[in-house]
Structures are given as C-alpha cells and as structure tokens.
Design a protein around this motif. Structure first.
Motif, mmCIF file in Angstrom:
data_model
loop_
_atom_site.group_PDB
_atom_site.id
_atom_site.type_symbol
_atom_site.label_atom_id
_atom_site.label_comp_id
_atom_site.label_asym_id
_atom_site.label_seq_id
_atom_site.Cartn_x
_atom_site.Cartn_y
_atom_site.Cartn_z
ATOM 1 N N GLN A 49 0.826 -1.195 0.000
ATOM 2 C CA GLN A 49 0.000 0.000 0.000
ATOM 3 C C GLN A 49 0.868 1.255 0.000
ATOM 4 O OE1 GLN A 49 -2.385 1.734 3.224
ATOM 5 N NE2 GLN A 49 -4.118 0.766 2.239
ATOM 6 N N THR A 50 0.550 2.181 -0.879
ATOM 7 C CA THR A 50 1.246 3.466 -0.889
ATOM 8 C C THR A 50 0.212 4.577 -0.742
ATOM 9 O OG1 THR A 50 1.054 4.000 -3.237
ATOM 10 C CG2 THR A 50 2.824 2.494 -2.605
ATOM 11 N N GLU A 51 0.646 5.818 -0.878
ATOM 12 C CA GLU A 51 -0.268 6.955 -0.798
ATOM 13 C C GLU A 51 -1.302 6.919 -1.910
ATOM 14 O OE1 GLU A 51 3.007 7.088 -0.812
ATOM 15 O OE2 GLU A 51 3.713 8.346 0.833
ATOM 16 N N TYR A 77 -2.814 0.486 -4.196
ATOM 17 C CA TYR A 77 -2.058 -0.750 -4.006
ATOM 18 C C TYR A 77 -1.205 -1.064 -5.233
ATOM 19 C CZ TYR A 77 -5.104 -1.594 -0.010
ATOM 20 O OH TYR A 77 -5.771 -1.483 1.176
ATOM 21 N N TYR A 114 -10.477 2.817 -0.611
ATOM 22 C CA TYR A 114 -9.145 3.359 -0.365
ATOM 23 C C TYR A 114 -9.075 4.868 -0.568
ATOM 24 C CZ TYR A 114 -4.308 4.551 -0.986
ATOM 25 O OH TYR A 114 -3.101 5.175 -0.885
ATOM 26 N N GLN A 155 -9.074 6.947 2.488
ATOM 27 C CA GLN A 155 -8.166 6.630 3.585
ATOM 28 C C GLN A 155 -7.273 7.807 3.971
ATOM 29 O OE1 GLN A 155 -5.992 2.901 3.412
ATOM 30 N NE2 GLN A 155 -4.250 3.920 4.363
ATOM 31 N N GLN A 164 -0.652 7.830 6.928
ATOM 32 C CA GLN A 164 0.682 7.785 6.338
ATOM 33 C C GLN A 164 0.625 7.217 4.930
ATOM 34 O OE1 GLN A 164 3.133 4.853 8.154
ATOM 35 N NE2 GLN A 164 5.010 5.645 7.291
ATOM 36 N N THR A 165 -0.049 6.078 4.763
ATOM 37 C CA THR A 165 -0.351 5.602 3.422
ATOM 38 C C THR A 165 -1.811 5.976 3.258
ATOM 39 O OG1 THR A 165 -1.019 3.467 4.261
ATOM 40 C CG2 THR A 165 1.257 3.685 3.591
ATOM 41 N N GLY A 166 -2.098 6.848 2.341
ATOM 42 C CA GLY A 166 -3.442 7.403 2.274
ATOM 43 C C GLY A 166 -3.285 8.897 2.116
#
Lengths: 260, 320
Positions: free
Chosen positions: A159-161, A164, B243, B246, B249-251
C-alpha cells in the motif's frame, strides 16, 4: 525455507514513557513488551514457513540482556530459534549502526526471507528494513498488505499513498509487513512452556565481527542535542458520556468554535 | 551548505510535499539543488526551477519508471558522492522513507526522520522531531556529513520563488540487487465524489465502528455538517470503505477545519495524515485511546448513540 524475523522490545503501551534528560535516550527502565507491530511480522514468518511445508523461523533481536522475555514471546508464538545480540557497546546505536548489527546477524543465517514489522511503537521509526536490505545487498519490499510465496519468489501487495501496487521479488529478500496483513496468534500455554526449551543464542558485537567504532554512539552519525516542550495545541476538553448528553455538549462546542 | 532535495513525482506532477521541502531548503541554502528520478521526466524536472531549485539533476531512464526505492538509492549514492552534497532532504512518503534509509546505510550517514523543522544554528544544522506521541520535542543533529533528513509530510508549503534552473543529466548505473524487485501491477484507486482533501469538514471512522454498515451513521453526520467521510487504514484494508477515503501515512493527508474521529484509536499511521486539522473532535469508548492526546474535544462514550443524536442536533440547528 528459512525466515529470519527481526523484532525489538519497546516500553509497554500503558507505561508512561519518557526520555532520560541525562542520556537523552528513551528510558527503558519501565515495563517492556514485544513491539506490537513485530507480532504481525512473526505471524507472517510462521505462515511463510507453514506454506512452504518445512523450514525454520529464527527470531532476531538486538537489545539489552533484560529484554529476553520479548524474544521468548516470539518463541512462544512458534518461532524455532532465538538469536539475541546483547552488548553494552551497542547502546545508543542509531538507524545505520543498528542495521549494521542486524545485517551481520542475518548474514550468518543465510535466510530466504527477512521479515520486519511496520514500525517501532517507541521511536515511530519506519525505515530500518531498507537500511538493512542495502547492507545485505538484497531486494526489499515495504508496506506489505499481503505476502505470497510461490516458485521461488514473493508477491507482495503493497500500500502506498496512491493505492495498491503489486511487487514481485526473487528470494532472498527483505519484506516489511503492515499491521493489517494478519491477526497475530496468541501464544498457547503449550507454546509458552515449549519456548523455554527452544535454542536461545546470545551474541556480543565481537561475535559478529563488528568493531567498536561501527556500533553504538561511536558508529552513529546522528545526535540528540536537547529536549523541549512542544507548542501547546490549546486546551483540550474531555467529556465522559455519563449523563448521556455528550451529543449536546459536542454541538455546543462546535457552535462556540464557530464550526456550524 | 551544498543541499540536495529529492523531488518525488506522481501522475506527471511534482509532489507538493517535496516542493515544500525545497522551499525550506532555500531558506537554509541560497542555491539548493534538486534531483528527479523517473522515466520521461526531464520536462517535469525543469519545473523545479520555479520552486527554488538552482540546479536540477535528472536521472531519466526506463529502469526508474516504477516508483521503487532501490534504483533511486543507486542514483543518489553516486550523485551525493561525486558532487559532494553535504545535506540531502526528503519530504517523507512511503517511497522516500525507503530511499533515505538505504542511502544512509550505503553512505554510512546519519538520517533523522519525522522532522517538523530545520534550522541552521551557529553554523550547524538542527532538526526538530516530535517524539512519544508528540509529548516532547527533540532537537536532533548530525555528527558528520552528509546529513540526511526526512521531513514530516505536509510540514512546509511550496513557494514559487525561483526562475529557470540548469538541468543536468545523471546516469542511472544500477546495482544488480536493485533491479530484482519489480512492479507487476499498479492499481491506483480513482476517487469519486468530493475529495476528502478538499473538504472543510471530515467525519472519519475506524475499527471502533464495529462493522462496515455503521459507516452509514458517519455518512449521515457528514451530510448534515456538509463534509466528507474518511476512514483509517485498518478498515480500508478490511474492505469496509474505499481506499480513496483513507487518511494516514499511506493514504491522504488532510487538513479540514473540523475533523470528527469516530472509533479511531489514533495510531501514528493515522495521525500523520490528519494532525494539521483545525479542530479535532474524537469519540471513542476507550478512555486511553491515543487520539485523545491530540484531540481538542475528546468524548469518551459510545459513538453508536452519540453520532446519530449529534446528526439530529446539527440538522435541527441548520433548519432552524
């Protein structure tokens, strides 16, 4: 299949942690426990070996001698063997100095996969795997939300910003898993009893061929200069919903702050 | 100082967080350099001049197309050694954290992370790092060069201050082990409806909701407040919510005027994405949840009772 899982000990979540103003290091004198993020790494290591059919999970920790209970928890969960690098010379090691120690210890094992947890709950550090992989000259994948092993390679959903990604890497490799990847098992009574009989190896820095100037404060290039109070966020208000009027109080708060 | 700022890009744009770090670098060093790694990124790299880079190093190579860390470490390691940079700054992200840590290991350098400020004091670079749930600020430094730093995301805003910059090509000579991990799929979520990044009000839910249907309660409250709904990583990974919503930090990193956190414990992974919100209201059953440490209003109670009631009250007030 041989999997090395790197773990650490952290102050217990309920303990009031502080930084020692003298040493400017985290005061590790209070109650301590296995880093909760590492339980997910141990669980994933156990699953990898189970999926492969046979193999071994080695739990590796660099920590003062008193931290043995946290490493034993990894054994109680199901790891086959523990390696504990404990040496006063290692105190004050920063990221790179710590990675040097772990890299030397991992090299002895010739692991197929090295697994780490997402972060240390004490330092909020979330970078160690990448430093470790570079020293080992191995591929690395972080933020693993799922991990599969087939045909001599791992497939990682990461998972990244932005969503996926799916990344493939041949073995051997280093993988850092997120805490969403699995639900760690609780050690069974049998596991806890059995952990006492499992091999437990203690090593010093010199056993790993590390010179004093490579580790500890001498081997670190970061320094802590001073500690200070953070700027206040303003007065926090706390409501306990005993009278069942919490919603009214929230509304009043929003009105007062001109948010409605 | 000879400063190098790593500029990350996504979808044909330089990432705001790394341009913010460039703005900060310009306060510390009159002529900071920047580096951009990717495939087909020369034109994009040139834009960094507008944001204050005096010189831009570009590693443009198909081997750098996927946003994977290790090939970037190879590029940076030779660039830093050959050009003699004494300071390398990164805006923190999933990618740059991995790049910075490996670069530190490669160069035997010091890396300080999660910095919320950087200053030069008596000729020395000093970073500020909040620790222990932000209850203490630690001033950190480096005992040798190069000095590597990861800046907490969203700390500095980009400033359009510069003009044209020299663009210099850098060769991408990669280590064998850096090419072994490959990206086989990139499934980036498309957002629908109003983005949580633009909303003035966010109502966010975590595991404490109990089950996915309970997001309906949050949607009702968000509608009444004229805001959007967000979620934590735990519930997104569990498939309870998309997602695109979200926060963490990841998001997404969000900074609405009002953030209402419902059933969210407040792990650091979540906190870094929402701590710059104007006012934070937290509703949680667990009085020891870390989120109460940084909420302006903390409500210890059952969100399943409080949220619908609050929705009614807000509606009533707005229609009055």
């Amino acid at each position: 299949m041989k999997v090395v899982v790197c773990v650490k000990e952290v102050p217990e979540a309920s303990a009031r942690t502080r930084i020692d103003p003298g040493t400017k290091r985290l005061d590790r004198g209070g109650a301590a426990a296995l880093n909760p993020f590492d339980a997910h790494a141990i669980e994933e290591a156990l699953r990898l070996v189970a999926a492969a059919g046979d193999g071994e999970v080695v739990a590796l920790m660099m920590a003062p001698e008193g931290a043995a209970d946290s490493l034993r928890k990894a054994l109680a969960m199901g790891a086959d063997r523990a390696v504990h690098v404990a040496d006063d010379a290692l105190a004050g090691s920063d990221l790179v100095a710590t990675a040097r120690v772990l890299a030397k210890a991992v090299e002895r094992e010739e692991a197929d996969v090295v697994v780490l947890g997402q972060q240390g709950s004490d330092s909020d550090g979330a970078v160690l795997w990448s430093a470790l992989a570079d020293l080992l000259r191995l591929p690395v994948v972080s933020q693993a939300a799922s991990l599969e092993l087939a045909d001599g390679k791992v497939t990682v959903k990461r998972q990244t910003e932005y969503g996926y990604d799916v990344i493939e890497s041949p073995l051997p490799c280093v993988v850092a898993v997120s805490d969403a990847i699995n639900e760690p098992r609780y050690p069974s009574l049998k596991g806890i009893m059995g952990a006492k009989k499992k091999p437990y190896e203690s090593l010093a820095a010199s056993d790993l061929g590390l010179a004093a100037e490579e580790v500890g404060e001498a081997g670190s290039r970061t320094v802590v200069r001073s500690l200070s109070e953070p700027p206040a966020r303003g007065d926090a208000v706390r409501i306990e919903d005993g009278d069942g009027d919490a919603a009214e109080q929230v509304l009043a708060f929003l009105v007062e702050r001109k948010l409605l | 100082m000879a400063t190098l700022v790593y500029l990350e890009h996504h979808d044909g744009e330089l990432v705001k967080g790394s341009l913010g770090v460039l703005a900060k670098a310009r306060q510390l060093d009159d002529e900071p350099a920047a580096v951009v790694c990717g495939s087909g990124v020369r034109e994009l790299a040139a834009e960094a001049g507008r944001y204050g880079a005096a010189r831009i190093h570009v590693a443009d190579d198909v081997a750098l197309e996927a946003p994977l860390p290790q090939p970037r470490v190879d590029v940076l390691a030779s660039l830093v050694s050959e050009q003699g940079f004494d300071t390398v700054l990164f805006g923190a992200s999933v990618l740059t954290a991995d790049v910075a840590a490996a670069l530190a290991a490669r160069l035997g350098a010091g890396l300080n992370w999660d910095l919320v400020d950087l200053q030069v004091r008596d000729g020395e670079l000093v970073g500020t790092r909040p620790a222990l749930q932000d209850s203490v600020h630690v001033e950190v430094g480096w005992s040798a060069e190069p000095r590597l730093a990861l800046v907490r995301s969203g700390t500095f805003d980009p400033v359009e201050a510069g003009g044209d910059a020299d663009v210099v090509d850098v060769a991408a000579e990669l280590e064998d082990f850096s090419r072994r991990a490959v990206m086989v799929e990139s499934a980036h979520a498309e957002s629908e409806g109003p983005s949580i990044e633009e909303a003035d009000v966010i109502v966010a839910g975590g595991r404490g909701l109990g089950d996915p249907e309970k997001f309906g309660l949050l949607e009702e409250l968000a509608k009444a407040l004229g805001g959007a709904v967000a979620a934590t990583r735990a519930v997104v990974d569990a498939g309870w919510y998309p997602y695109a919503a979200q926060v963490g930090q990841t998001g997404k990193n969000v900074s609405p005027k009002l953030y209402v956190a419902c059933g969210i414990s407040g792990a650091i992974q979540h906190k870094v994405g929402m701590q710059s919100s104007g006012t934070i209201v937290a509703i949680n059953k667990d009085p020891n949840a870390p989120i109460f440490e940084y909420a302006d209003l903390g409500v210890v109670g059952d969100l399943h009772e409080i949220v619908p009631k609050l929705t009614e009250l807000v509606r009533g007030r707005k229609s009055a």
